[in-house]
Enzyme design. Structure first.
Site: not given
Lengths: 272, 399
Positions: B381, B114, B92
């Site tokens: 990830s 969010e 991210k």
């Protein structure tokens, strides 16, 4: 002439703005919906915006979000909303009904079946909050072909090119979102709003309604002189949410709308 | 497919994508689109981004040959793209750095985000602090319960975390609330969307910021194996880590691309978060894409063991890649993901995020059906430290 065009022509002669209350279909109860619509008219509403509940109302504040959630929990479906309009039309053939909601439930039904069913039920205009004119060409045409006005929004942030595209695709009226925010939020600068609305009326050649942030008769009186219509939503929805019975909801709606209806009429006398 | 050049000028991937938002946001999205296009063309911006990814994020991260688990499975060689080794522990941050640099360039002093699992919230809080911006993160009440350590992490980093109690109280509702904030504060605020969904230009911008995953993996795979991988596997919630890995390989037709959705308690139970596998096209959160919705177009509640996959929509480019057949989408259940989680812990000494464990679950299914000279790249990830409470609780252990 469509009901909306007829209404605005008539009010232009009378020299006043229309009062358009918003209520969520199916709230505060399923059975109260049609009686409430009649009550709004009896109290002096000139047209009604009827909310089509959606699970994810991105542009709405807490009042209308919660009303949507309550309505969906009661099992409200788009077909029921259209059925309520048809029932309302059985005894009222003159008050314009504008459906307001989000694209996805309409798309789930299919835009053509929706437009046909809405036209048959007696719907006059449709506002889909998340459908911009760029994305909504097909939908706008489908509605217009069946005599329903696709009503688009403009906002304080909208530039001139947005005005041009809304003019080319919208009909009925244009909904001016009076603030940068969600429904039910607080409003600061009405003078700026009214100035912008004056400009838009010139540029659009369509009636302009002001909505978002109008909660009481004083504000209605303040803006009604400078717009073609005034929309009051969250404040009414809040009042109805408090009601324990359908009778109470009807009485509350009448008590709430009457001074607002008076205010649009008083504003007219002042500007005449 | 020819030369892949999507999205088109108006942000569409075939019938998907686009810009479905309230009018108030249209000018902000246009401003963002122009600012992003300019930034992309500016060598200074690109150099700054590159430098931040090296110095702050810790890129490039390794493409790691998971030899023990590959051997145990007895098939294809599994390589893990170690996004879990990035600063903040997940992919991210690639996007958060990119968007924060863009926000700074646009003169925005306040960023909002969010978050579902909290990884994007942590990444955004991190870069906001790094660049001296105010940060507010919206998070569903249910996710706040599930991911309390990430909530605390965001607060340590100086962000405010606002609980969202509307709707299903998960990621989709946090996204609604962030949109409402943005509509209200559009001039001062930059909305850092954490996945490849939302109105144009978010899906393309987020993809571009994550393509570094696939760009690195491609070079590393050629170095390590002398050829391209046979298969790419990534988990798909909104789909940002998957598109980051897939995108640089789209023209390499021989490379299979598989996205793994959250199968929850099983696709037949309805308790899952697999819109590509089970849903149909609709419009939510600013774009047209596959959605989990009922017959009336109301968005359905989702379920996944992993908060980061618990979302009823998916990025529009995945919707396009599915329809075009270029990528395949499957699901892994909670139980399969948990088994894969434990397997990776015990074979490779790596604790994966529960989101990532879905991709691993499919890789572990697929590898034995392939030859040992074939290669699978799994996008690892995120790391699983944030999930140890969830896993412990499932085993009746209170930490």
């Amino acid at each position: 002439m469509s009901r909306l065009a007829g209404l605005f022509a008539q009010l232009q002669n009378a020299g006043r703005a229309a009062l358009i209350p918003f209520m969520t279909a199916g709230d505060p109860s399923l059975a109260a919906t049609v009686p409430l619509m009649h009550a709004l008219v009896a109290a002096g509403a000139d047209a009604i915006e009827l909310g089509m509940p959606f699970s994810d109302p991105m542009a709405d504040g807490p009042s209308i979000q919660r009303a949507s959630e309550r309505a969906l929990a009661r099992g409200v479906k788009l077909r029921m909303v259209l059925e309520w309009v048809r029932e309302f039309r059985m005894t009222n053939s003159h008050t314009p009904i504008i459906l307001m909601g989000y694209l996805n439930p309409v798309e789930a039904m299919g835009i053509t079946p929706f437009a046909e069913a809405a036209a048959t039920a007696g719907v006059d205009g449709v506002i889909l909050v998340d459908l911009t004119p760029e994305e909504g060409r097909g939908e706008a045409v489908a509605l217009q072909q069946r005599g329903i006005d696709p009503i688009f929004l403009l906002a304080p942030t909208s530039g001139q090119e947005r005005v041009v595209i809304v003019r080319s695709m919208g009909s009925g009226f244009v909904y001016y979102v009076s603030l940068r925010g969600i429904t039910g939020a607080a409003q600061a600068d009405w003078a700026a709003v009214l100035q912008r609305v004056q400009d838009l009326r010139q540029q659009l050649g369509l009636p302009v309604a002001i909505g978002f942030g109008i909660r009481d008769a004083a504000t209605v009186a303040q803006v009604a002189g400078g717009a073609d219509a005034v929309v009051v939503g969250s404040a009414l929805v809040d009042q109805l949410a408090e009601c324990a019975t359908d009778q109470e909801a009807v009485a509350t709606a009448i008590r709430f709308i009457k001074p607002l209806a008076q205010a649009v009429r008083t504003a007219e006398r002042r500007s005449a | 497919m020819g030369t892949y050049a999507l999205p088109d000028a108006s942000g569409h991937y075939g019938p998907y994508g686009g810009r479905f938002v309230a009018e108030t946001l249209i000018p902000a999205l246009e401003e963002l689109e122009h600012a992003y296009q300019e930034a992309q063309r500016d060598p200074e911006f690109r150099a700054e981004l590159h430098s931040e990814l090296r110095q702050f994020v810790g890129r490039p991260n390794p493409l790691y040959h998971a030899e023990r688990v590959s051997k145990e499975l007895g098939g294809a060689q599994i390589y893990l793209k170690r996004e879990d080794l990035n600063h903040t522990g997940a992919h991210k941050i690639n996007n958060a750095v990119g968007q924060a640099l863009l926000a700074r360039r646009m003169g925005k002093k306040r960023v909002i985000a969010e978050t579902g699992a909290g990884q994007h919230g942590v990444a955004t809080a991190t870069v906001a602090t790094r660049y001296g911006m105010e940060c507010l993160v919206y998070m569903g009440e249910e996710d706040i319960q599930r991911q309390s350590s990430n909530v605390f992490r965001m607060r340590l980093l100086g962000a405010r975390v606002t609980a969202v109690s509307s709707g299903t109280r998960t990621l989709k509702d946090a996204l609604n609330e962030a949109m409402r904030d943005w509509v209200t504060n559009v001039e001062s605020t930059f909305y850092v969307i954490g996945t490849v969904a939302g109105p144009h230009p978010y899906p393309v911008m987020v993809r571009d910021f994550h393509r570094v995953i696939g760009d690195e993996a491609r070079v590393q795979c050629l170095e390590l194996t002398g050829r391209l991988p046979d298969c790419l596997i990534a988990c798909v919630g909104g789909g940002s880590n998957a598109i980051g890995l897939f995108y640089p390989f789209i023209e390499d037709k021989a490379v299979r691309m598989i996205g793994v959705e959250a199968g929850g308690l099983g696709l037949s139970t309805g308790q899952h978060a697999a819109p590509l596998t089970t849903g149909r096209p609709g419009v939510l959160h600013g774009n047209r894409t596959y959605l989990m919705e009922d017959e009336d177009g109301q968005i359905l509640p989702t379920h996944s063991i992993s908060a980061g996959l618990d979302y009823p929509g998916v990025g529009p480019e995945h919707a396009y890649l599915k329809d075009s057949g270029r990528a395949e989408y499957v699901a892994a259940t909670d139980a399969e993901a948990l088994a894969a989680f434990h397997r990776l812990c015990r074979t490779e000494g790596i604790i994966p995020a529960l989101e990532t464990a879905h991709a691993l679950a499919h890789a572990f299914r697929l590898a034995p059906t392939m030859r040992s000279d074939q290669t699978i790249i799994v996008n690892l990830s995120g790391r699983g430290d944030k999930d140890i409470h969830t896993v412990a609780a499932l085993e009746g252990i209170h930490l």
